[in-house]
Each structure stands twice: as C-alpha cells, then as structure tokens.
Design a protein around this motif. Structure first.
Motif, PDB file in Angstrom:
ATOM      1  N   ALA A 166     -40.406  83.590  42.070  1.00 56.33           N
ATOM      2  CA  ALA A 166     -40.829  82.285  42.597  1.00 56.33           C
ATOM      3  C   ALA A 166     -41.503  82.435  43.953  1.00 56.33           C
ATOM      4  CB  ALA A 166     -39.636  81.342  42.698  1.00 56.33           C
ATOM      5  N   ARG A 167     -40.971  83.283  44.807  1.00 59.96           N
ATOM      6  CA  ARG A 167     -41.589  83.487  46.126  1.00 59.96           C
ATOM      7  C   ARG A 167     -42.997  84.054  45.973  1.00 59.96           C
ATOM      8  NH1 ARG A 167     -37.758  85.876  50.026  1.00 59.96           N
ATOM      9  NH2 ARG A 167     -37.377  83.716  50.495  1.00 59.96           N
ATOM     10  N   ARG A 168     -43.151  85.027  45.099  1.00 55.16           N
ATOM     11  CA  ARG A 168     -44.484  85.606  44.846  1.00 55.16           C
ATOM     12  C   ARG A 168     -45.424  84.540  44.279  1.00 55.16           C
ATOM     13  NH1 ARG A 168     -44.430  89.022  39.899  1.00 55.16           N
ATOM     14  NH2 ARG A 168     -44.881  86.991  39.037  1.00 55.16           N
ATOM     15  N   ASN A 169     -44.935  83.764  43.324  1.00 54.05           N
ATOM     16  CA  ASN A 169     -45.767  82.733  42.710  1.00 54.05           C
ATOM     17  C   ASN A 169     -46.087  81.599  43.686  1.00 54.05           C
ATOM     18  OD1 ASN A 169     -45.710  84.260  40.404  1.00 54.05           O
ATOM     19  ND2 ASN A 169     -44.292  82.941  39.308  1.00 54.05           N
ATOM     20  N   THR A 170     -45.183  81.324  44.605  1.00 52.36           N
ATOM     21  CA  THR A 170     -45.447  80.306  45.624  1.00 52.36           C
ATOM     22  C   THR A 170     -46.625  80.740  46.490  1.00 52.36           C
ATOM     23  OG1 THR A 170     -43.167  79.525  45.666  1.00 52.36           O
ATOM     24  CG2 THR A 170     -44.491  79.089  47.632  1.00 52.36           C
ATOM     25  N   ARG A 171     -46.620  81.989  46.937  1.00 52.48           N
ATOM     26  CA  ARG A 171     -47.739  82.493  47.740  1.00 52.48           C
ATOM     27  C   ARG A 171     -49.053  82.373  46.972  1.00 52.48           C
ATOM     28  NH1 ARG A 171     -43.882  86.554  49.159  1.00 52.48           N
ATOM     29  NH2 ARG A 171     -44.821  87.930  47.615  1.00 52.48           N
ATOM     30  N   TRP A 172     -49.036  82.748  45.689  1.00 54.64           N
ATOM     31  CA  TRP A 172     -50.229  82.676  44.849  1.00 54.64           C
ATOM     32  C   TRP A 172     -50.717  81.227  44.749  1.00 54.64           C
ATOM     33  CZ3 TRP A 172     -51.472  80.222  40.266  1.00 54.64           C
ATOM     34  CH2 TRP A 172     -52.618  80.665  39.608  1.00 54.64           C
ATOM     35  N   SER A 173     -49.795  80.299  44.474  1.00 55.19           N
ATOM     36  CA  SER A 173     -50.159  78.883  44.305  1.00 55.19           C
ATOM     37  C   SER A 173     -50.692  78.277  45.597  1.00 55.19           C
ATOM     38  CB  SER A 173     -48.948  78.080  43.822  1.00 55.19           C
ATOM     39  OG  SER A 173     -48.558  78.504  42.539  1.00 55.19           O
ATOM     40  N   LEU A 174     -50.008  78.532  46.700  1.00 51.44           N
ATOM     41  CA  LEU A 174     -50.434  77.961  47.975  1.00 51.44           C
ATOM     42  C   LEU A 174     -51.801  78.500  48.394  1.00 51.44           C
ATOM     43  CD1 LEU A 174     -47.072  77.864  49.957  1.00 51.44           C
ATOM     44  CD2 LEU A 174     -48.208  75.998  48.710  1.00 51.44           C
ATOM     45  N   CYS A 200     -40.278  80.800  29.044  1.00 51.71           N
ATOM     46  CA  CYS A 200     -40.967  79.866  29.950  1.00 51.71           C
ATOM     47  C   CYS A 200     -41.605  80.610  31.112  1.00 51.71           C
ATOM     48  CB  CYS A 200     -39.995  78.810  30.484  1.00 51.71           C
ATOM     49  SG  CYS A 200     -39.362  77.682  29.229  1.00 51.71           S
ATOM     50  N   VAL A 201     -40.866  81.503  31.737  1.00 52.88           N
ATOM     51  CA  VAL A 201     -41.365  82.252  32.892  1.00 52.88           C
ATOM     52  C   VAL A 201     -42.608  83.058  32.497  1.00 52.88           C
ATOM     53  CG1 VAL A 201     -40.837  84.117  34.523  1.00 52.88           C
ATOM     54  CG2 VAL A 201     -39.107  82.362  34.030  1.00 52.88           C
ATOM     55  N   VAL A 202     -42.531  83.755  31.381  1.00 51.36           N
ATOM     56  CA  VAL A 202     -43.652  84.581  30.935  1.00 51.36           C
ATOM     57  C   VAL A 202     -44.847  83.705  30.547  1.00 51.36           C
ATOM     58  CG1 VAL A 202     -44.414  86.160  29.099  1.00 51.36           C
ATOM     59  CG2 VAL A 202     -42.233  86.551  30.259  1.00 51.36           C
ATOM     60  N   ARG A 233     -47.773  80.508  37.471  1.00 54.48           N
ATOM     61  CA  ARG A 233     -47.546  79.082  37.708  1.00 54.48           C
ATOM     62  C   ARG A 233     -46.071  78.703  37.608  1.00 54.48           C
ATOM     63  NH1 ARG A 233     -52.312  76.550  34.170  1.00 54.48           N
ATOM     64  NH2 ARG A 233     -51.377  74.592  34.858  1.00 54.48           N
ATOM     65  N   TRP A 234     -45.225  79.619  37.139  1.00 60.09           N
ATOM     66  CA  TRP A 234     -43.793  79.328  37.061  1.00 60.09           C
ATOM     67  C   TRP A 234     -43.203  79.357  38.467  1.00 60.09           C
ATOM     68  CZ3 TRP A 234     -39.392  81.712  38.696  1.00 60.09           C
ATOM     69  CH2 TRP A 234     -38.207  81.118  38.271  1.00 60.09           C
ATOM     70  N   ASN A 235     -42.300  78.446  38.748  1.00 58.15           N
ATOM     71  CA  ASN A 235     -41.674  78.426  40.060  1.00 58.15           C
ATOM     72  C   ASN A 235     -40.343  77.681  39.999  1.00 58.15           C
ATOM     73  OD1 ASN A 235     -41.359  78.337  43.006  1.00 58.15           O
ATOM     74  ND2 ASN A 235     -43.531  78.860  42.988  1.00 58.15           N
ATOM     75  N   THR A 236     -39.503  77.931  40.985  1.00 60.80           N
ATOM     76  CA  THR A 236     -38.259  77.174  41.093  1.00 60.80           C
ATOM     77  C   THR A 236     -38.485  75.863  41.831  1.00 60.80           C
ATOM     78  OG1 THR A 236     -37.669  78.391  43.106  1.00 60.80           O
ATOM     79  CG2 THR A 236     -36.786  79.229  41.015  1.00 60.80           C
ATOM     80  N   GLN A 237     -39.634  75.742  42.479  1.00 64.08           N
ATOM     81  CA  GLN A 237     -40.021  74.508  43.143  1.00 64.08           C
ATOM     82  C   GLN A 237     -41.096  73.820  42.302  1.00 64.08           C
ATOM     83  OE1 GLN A 237     -40.398  74.652  47.547  1.00 64.08           O
ATOM     84  NE2 GLN A 237     -40.516  76.862  47.178  1.00 64.08           N
TER      85      GLN A 237
END
Length: 185
Positions: A27-35, A94-96, A101-105
């Motif tokens: 989620a942290r990695r995906n958050t950086r990507w999304s932001l 779901c994660v895969v 785009r998967w995240n805990t937020q």
C-alpha cells in the motif's frame, strides 16, 4: 493463562499479521505511485479506525483463546480455517487484479478507468476485497472458538464498511465521466 493458546493457532494469527504488514508495504508503494499521478486520497478520518479494528482482531483472537481458554472444536474450526484460506485467496486476487491501484486507503487517480476484470468483473460483487475482510474477520477467531472476537469484529467492521464504501463510491463517482446533459449521481 496462556496455556490454552496452542502454538499452531498463535502461528496462524502471526502469519495473518505478517500478511497485513506485507499489505502495508504494498500500500505504501502504491500510494507513492498514485500520488505521483495526481491521486486523490479520501476518507482519512475513518482510516485510523480501520487500522485499530484490524489490529484488535488479531489481538482479540490471541487474548480470547489464551485467557478464556476457548477450545478447538473440529466441526467448527476446520471449516473456519478453510474460510480463512479462501478469504486470503480472494484478497490476493483483488490485490493482483488492481495492481498499483490497490491500497488500504481510498485513493483514486484521475483519468484511470475503473477496473472491470478479475473479481471486479462480477457486477453483483462490487467490493470483493471487503467480502474477504468480512469473512476472514469472522472466521479467523472462530477457528479456535473465539466467538466474542468474531461477533465484535463483525459488528464493528459492518459499521465501518458502511462509511468506507460510501467514501469509496463517492471518490469513484467524482472521477466518472458525465455524459453531456447529465449531472453526476
């Protein structure tokens, strides 16, 4: 006190805890990507409650079994273990499927279309990851008879999911293209 907590159940709960930590790393990695792509975070107010609830689930499983001496009842425990495994499989599907785009937020990236493959292709199962969470939250405690933890998590999670799903739906709707002459729902 802890003599009633079998090592195999402790290991199971710890493995679920490790899985949650892996989710947080992803989620942290995906958050950086999304932001970095203009992602918009919604629902910051309910997120700490989700973290507390999931942490409480794991602690509650161990505490109730260890302190209350809940027995392992094979007729209940084995099917519940099967549900825990199925829930993990659904969660990781779901994660895969969602990939970065998967995240805990709740984070939506403007311009990206909704995901409609994998478990998200099923119109009647709009939030498959939340189904996995609900099943796991009920089943993991019941593997070893921790019914108070199972009921408490299930009720609190249902209340939190009402807030979470409304937040997620609103975030997704805000990015949906609107047809000419129509207003967003």
């Amino acid at each position: 006190m802890w003599g009633h907590l079998p090592s195999w159940y402790l290991l199971l709960v710890l493995l679920v805890g490790v899985e949650r930590l892996v989710e947080l790393v992803i989620a942290r990695r995906n958050t950086r990507w999304s932001l970095a792509r203009g992602g918009v975070v919604s629902g910051r107010g309910h997120y700490p409650w989700m973290v507390a609830l999931h942490t409480g689930l794991l602690a509650g499983c161990l505490l109730e079994v260890g302190l209350a001496g809940r027995p392992f009842v094979p007729a209940l425990g084995w099917p519940m273990l099967g549900l825990v495994i199925i829930a993990q499989g659904l969660r990781w599907w779901c994660v895969v499927t969602l990939g970065r785009r998967w995240n805990t937020q709740v984070i939506v990236v403007p311009g990206l279309p909704p995901v409609t493959r994998g478990p998200y292709r099923l119109r009647w199962l709009r939030h498959p990851n939340y189904v996995a969470v609900a099943v796991e939250g009920m089943a993991l405690p019941l593997v070893h008879g921790a019914w108070i933890t199972a009921v408490t998590f299930t009720v609190l999670n249902a209340m939190l999911m009402v807030v979470r799903i409304r937040c997620e739906e609103a975030a997704l709707a805000s990015l949906a293209p609107v047809a000419p002459g129509r207003t967003p729902a």
